[in-house]
Design an enzyme around this catalytic site. Structure first.
Site, PDB file in Angstrom:
ATOM      1  N   ARG A 106      40.839 -45.460 -48.322  1.00  0.00           N
ATOM      2  CA  ARG A 106      40.009 -45.092 -49.475  1.00  0.00           C
ATOM      3  C   ARG A 106      38.590 -44.976 -48.944  1.00  0.00           C
ATOM      4  O   ARG A 106      38.015 -45.948 -48.440  1.00  0.00           O
ATOM      5  CB  ARG A 106      40.093 -46.148 -50.577  1.00  0.00           C
ATOM      6  CG  ARG A 106      39.037 -45.960 -51.640  1.00  0.00           C
ATOM      7  CD  ARG A 106      39.275 -46.772 -52.872  1.00  0.00           C
ATOM      8  NE  ARG A 106      40.361 -46.208 -53.652  1.00  0.00           N
ATOM      9  CZ  ARG A 106      40.632 -46.543 -54.911  1.00  0.00           C
ATOM     10  NH1 ARG A 106      39.897 -47.446 -55.519  1.00  0.00           N
ATOM     11  NH2 ARG A 106      41.632 -45.991 -55.554  1.00  0.00           N
ATOM     12  N   HIS A 133      42.547 -37.577 -55.260  1.00  0.00           N
ATOM     13  CA  HIS A 133      43.256 -38.851 -55.466  1.00  0.00           C
ATOM     14  C   HIS A 133      44.753 -38.543 -55.617  1.00  0.00           C
ATOM     15  O   HIS A 133      45.327 -38.721 -56.691  1.00  0.00           O
ATOM     16  CB  HIS A 133      42.696 -39.557 -56.705  1.00  0.00           C
ATOM     17  CG  HIS A 133      43.019 -41.021 -56.789  1.00  0.00           C
ATOM     18  ND1 HIS A 133      43.708 -41.706 -55.800  1.00  0.00           N
ATOM     19  CD2 HIS A 133      42.750 -41.954 -57.758  1.00  0.00           C
ATOM     20  CE1 HIS A 133      43.835 -42.971 -56.155  1.00  0.00           C
ATOM     21  NE2 HIS A 133      43.267 -43.153 -57.321  1.00  0.00           N
ATOM     22  N   GLN A 136      47.431 -41.043 -57.108  1.00  0.00           N
ATOM     23  CA  GLN A 136      47.358 -41.257 -58.552  1.00  0.00           C
ATOM     24  C   GLN A 136      48.105 -40.156 -59.303  1.00  0.00           C
ATOM     25  O   GLN A 136      48.859 -40.439 -60.239  1.00  0.00           O
ATOM     26  CB  GLN A 136      45.890 -41.298 -58.998  1.00  0.00           C
ATOM     27  CG  GLN A 136      45.724 -41.582 -60.468  1.00  0.00           C
ATOM     28  CD  GLN A 136      46.129 -42.992 -60.847  1.00  0.00           C
ATOM     29  OE1 GLN A 136      45.613 -43.954 -60.277  1.00  0.00           O
ATOM     30  NE2 GLN A 136      47.055 -43.151 -61.797  1.00  0.00           N
ATOM     31  N   ASP A 235      38.994 -39.611 -67.224  1.00  0.00           N
ATOM     32  CA  ASP A 235      38.619 -40.563 -66.180  1.00  0.00           C
ATOM     33  C   ASP A 235      37.175 -40.982 -66.457  1.00  0.00           C
ATOM     34  O   ASP A 235      36.501 -40.396 -67.316  1.00  0.00           O
ATOM     35  CB  ASP A 235      38.748 -39.858 -64.815  1.00  0.00           C
ATOM     36  CG  ASP A 235      38.553 -40.774 -63.617  1.00  0.00           C
ATOM     37  OD1 ASP A 235      38.520 -42.000 -63.799  1.00  0.00           O
ATOM     38  OD2 ASP A 235      38.419 -40.251 -62.494  1.00  0.00           O
ATOM     39  N   CYS A 275      43.595 -42.979 -65.207  1.00  0.00           N
ATOM     40  CA  CYS A 275      43.970 -43.642 -63.951  1.00  0.00           C
ATOM     41  C   CYS A 275      43.504 -45.091 -63.904  1.00  0.00           C
ATOM     42  O   CYS A 275      44.025 -45.868 -63.116  1.00  0.00           O
ATOM     43  CB  CYS A 275      43.450 -42.849 -62.758  1.00  0.00           C
ATOM     44  SG  CYS A 275      41.650 -42.766 -62.661  1.00  0.00           S
ATOM     45  N   ARG A 303      52.184 -46.505 -59.898  1.00  0.00           N
ATOM     46  CA  ARG A 303      51.540 -46.312 -58.593  1.00  0.00           C
ATOM     47  C   ARG A 303      52.405 -46.973 -57.522  1.00  0.00           C
ATOM     48  O   ARG A 303      52.635 -46.403 -56.460  1.00  0.00           O
ATOM     49  CB  ARG A 303      50.137 -46.963 -58.584  1.00  0.00           C
ATOM     50  CG  ARG A 303      49.076 -46.236 -59.376  1.00  0.00           C
ATOM     51  CD  ARG A 303      48.662 -44.928 -58.736  1.00  0.00           C
ATOM     52  NE  ARG A 303      48.169 -45.089 -57.370  1.00  0.00           N
ATOM     53  CZ  ARG A 303      46.926 -45.447 -57.036  1.00  0.00           C
ATOM     54  NH1 ARG A 303      46.012 -45.647 -57.980  1.00  0.00           N
ATOM     55  NH2 ARG A 303      46.552 -45.549 -55.761  1.00  0.00           N
TER      56      ARG A 303
HETATM   57  N1  NVA Z   1      37.271 -40.908 -60.297  1.00  0.00           N
HETATM   58  C1  NVA Z   1      37.281 -42.340 -60.105  1.00  0.00           C
HETATM   59  C2  NVA Z   1      38.684 -42.825 -59.961  1.00  0.00           C
HETATM   60  C3  NVA Z   1      38.818 -44.309 -59.783  1.00  0.00           C
HETATM   61  C4  NVA Z   1      40.223 -44.724 -59.546  1.00  0.00           C
HETATM   62  C5  NVA Z   1      36.455 -42.703 -58.896  1.00  0.00           C
HETATM   63  O1  NVA Z   1      36.513 -41.961 -57.890  1.00  0.00           O
HETATM   64  O2  NVA Z   1      35.739 -43.700 -58.930  1.00  0.00           O
HETATM   65  N1   CP Z   2      43.399 -45.869 -60.313  1.00  0.00           N
HETATM   66  C1   CP Z   2      42.979 -46.472 -59.194  1.00  0.00           C
HETATM   67  O1   CP Z   2      43.006 -45.904 -58.100  1.00  0.00           O
HETATM   68  O2   CP Z   2      42.585 -47.753 -59.395  1.00  0.00           O
HETATM   69  P1   CP Z   2      41.815 -48.697 -58.368  1.00  0.00           P
HETATM   70  O3   CP Z   2      40.446 -48.113 -58.160  1.00  0.00           O
HETATM   71  O4   CP Z   2      41.790 -50.041 -59.022  1.00  0.00           O
HETATM   72  O5   CP Z   2      42.576 -48.727 -57.066  1.00  0.00           O
END
Ligand code: NVA
Ligand code: CP
Length: 320
Positions: A106, A133, A136, A235, A275, A303
């Site tokens: 990540r 992502h 997800q 989101d 998500c 997930r």
């Molecule tokens: N769009 C959000 C998703 C978090 C799971 C982010 O990138 O922070």
């Molecule tokens: N939806 C998602 O990726 O959640 P986290 O940021 O908690 O991993």
């Protein structure tokens, strides 16, 4: 047995046929999990997880999933590894991929995970970047099929996606780009509504360099985007890494809160997904996210099941 090296860096990395396999396998893996049946297909395999941004679901789902398959995990963050002291990502990839069997990352720019993958000897999985992502959306579509696309044998039936409509309300972010790729690849329609200046980037939403715009349509009005939708999804207004824009975004996104009016514009049997993490009163009302059309907890749980299928596929190839 080891599968030929393959990475999962964006949704477009797999074919529709590979997704059909993964959804069916995820359903089997989930059934076994619910029945407390062992599914130790990854005994002695190790997944390295590198987090350069925060996470709850991604960490727990990958970590619990690996242990449930007989494997183990190594958890690294920027702050507690040499990544935080400027060790090049290429060197990190060379080293970690000599000691582990797969790597989940990540991070910020997609280019960073692509550089890692280029130097990795083992499969690399995108656990979220600024641009995409995919894990997800893998879980989200699996969740949709579970609720609305299961055949008479109780198996996920991807054919049911044809002609279905997903409404994306809010930021043209990593989730939106990934939905756009999924729509073009799996043949459903995507109706997108974002505030001006926060549109989906057509290049990022492209599928192997081909504009994915045939799969999606833009709407200035979020209620209109929800009209006739089978699934409404949103989101956070401010994704990780964009916190400095928070106040400006709160103003720009004020009308992009999924509420009862938007859900009423969708089909009566429409589902709501997010998500997570969610901000009730910002991108979604409590009434919607905690209401009867919301499947966000199944979505979060899935997930784990979907990623177990993904890990098994990347490490071992098709099973059964
Ligand atoms: N769009 C959000 C998703 C978090 C799971 C982010 O990138 O922070
Ligand atoms: N939806 C998602 O990726 O959640 P986290 O940021 O908690 O991993």
């Amino acid at each position: 047995m080891t599968a030929p090296l393959k990475h999962y860096l964006q949704f477009a990395d797999f074919t529709a046929d590979e997704y059909a396999y993964l959804f069916e396998r995820a359903a089997l893996i989930k059934r076994k999990f619910k029945a407390y049946e062992k599914h130790h297909t990854l005994t002695d395999r190790t997944l390295a997880m590198i987090f350069e941004k925060a996470s709850t679901r991604t960490r727990v789902s990958f970590e619990a999933g690996m242990y449930q398959m007989g494997g183990s995990v190594v958890h690294l963050t920027t702050g507690d590894s040499q990544l935080g002291r400027s060790e090049p990502i290429e060197d990190t990839a060379r080293v970690i991929s000599r000691m582990t069997d797969a790597v989940m990352i990540r991070t910020f720019e997609q280019a960073r995970i692509e550089r890692f993958a280029e130097y990795s000897r083992v499969p690399v999985i995108n656990g979220l970047t600024n641009e995409y992502h995919p894990c997800q959306i893998l879980a989200d579509i699996f969740t949709y099929l579970e609720h609305r696309g299961t055949n008479s044998e109780g198996k996920p039936d991807m054919a049911c996606l044809a002609g279905k409509t997903v409404a994306w309300i809010g930021d043209g972010n990593n989730m939106a780009n990934t939905w756009a790729q999924a729509a073009a690849l799996l043949g459903f329609k995507l109706r997108v509504s974002t505030p001006r200046g926060y549109e989906v980037d057509t290049q990022l939403a492209a599928l192997d360099g081909t504009p994915a715009s045939k799969g999606w349509q833009n709407f200035a009005d979020p209620v209109e985007a929800c009209a006739g939708a089978d699934l409404v999804t949103t989101d956070v207004w401010t994704s990780m890494g964009y916190e400095a824009e928070n106040e400006a975004r709160k103003k720009a996104f004020a009308n992009w809160c999924v509420d009862a009016e938007m859900m009423a514009a969708a089909r009566p049997d429409a589902l709501f997904m997010h998500c997570l993490p969610a901000h009730r009163g910002e991108e979604v009302t409590a009434e919607v996210i905690d209401g009867p059309q919301s499947v966000v907890w199944d979505e979060a749980e899935n997930r784990m099941h979907a990623q177990k299928a993904l890990l098994e596929y990347l490490l071992l190839g098709r099973q059964g």
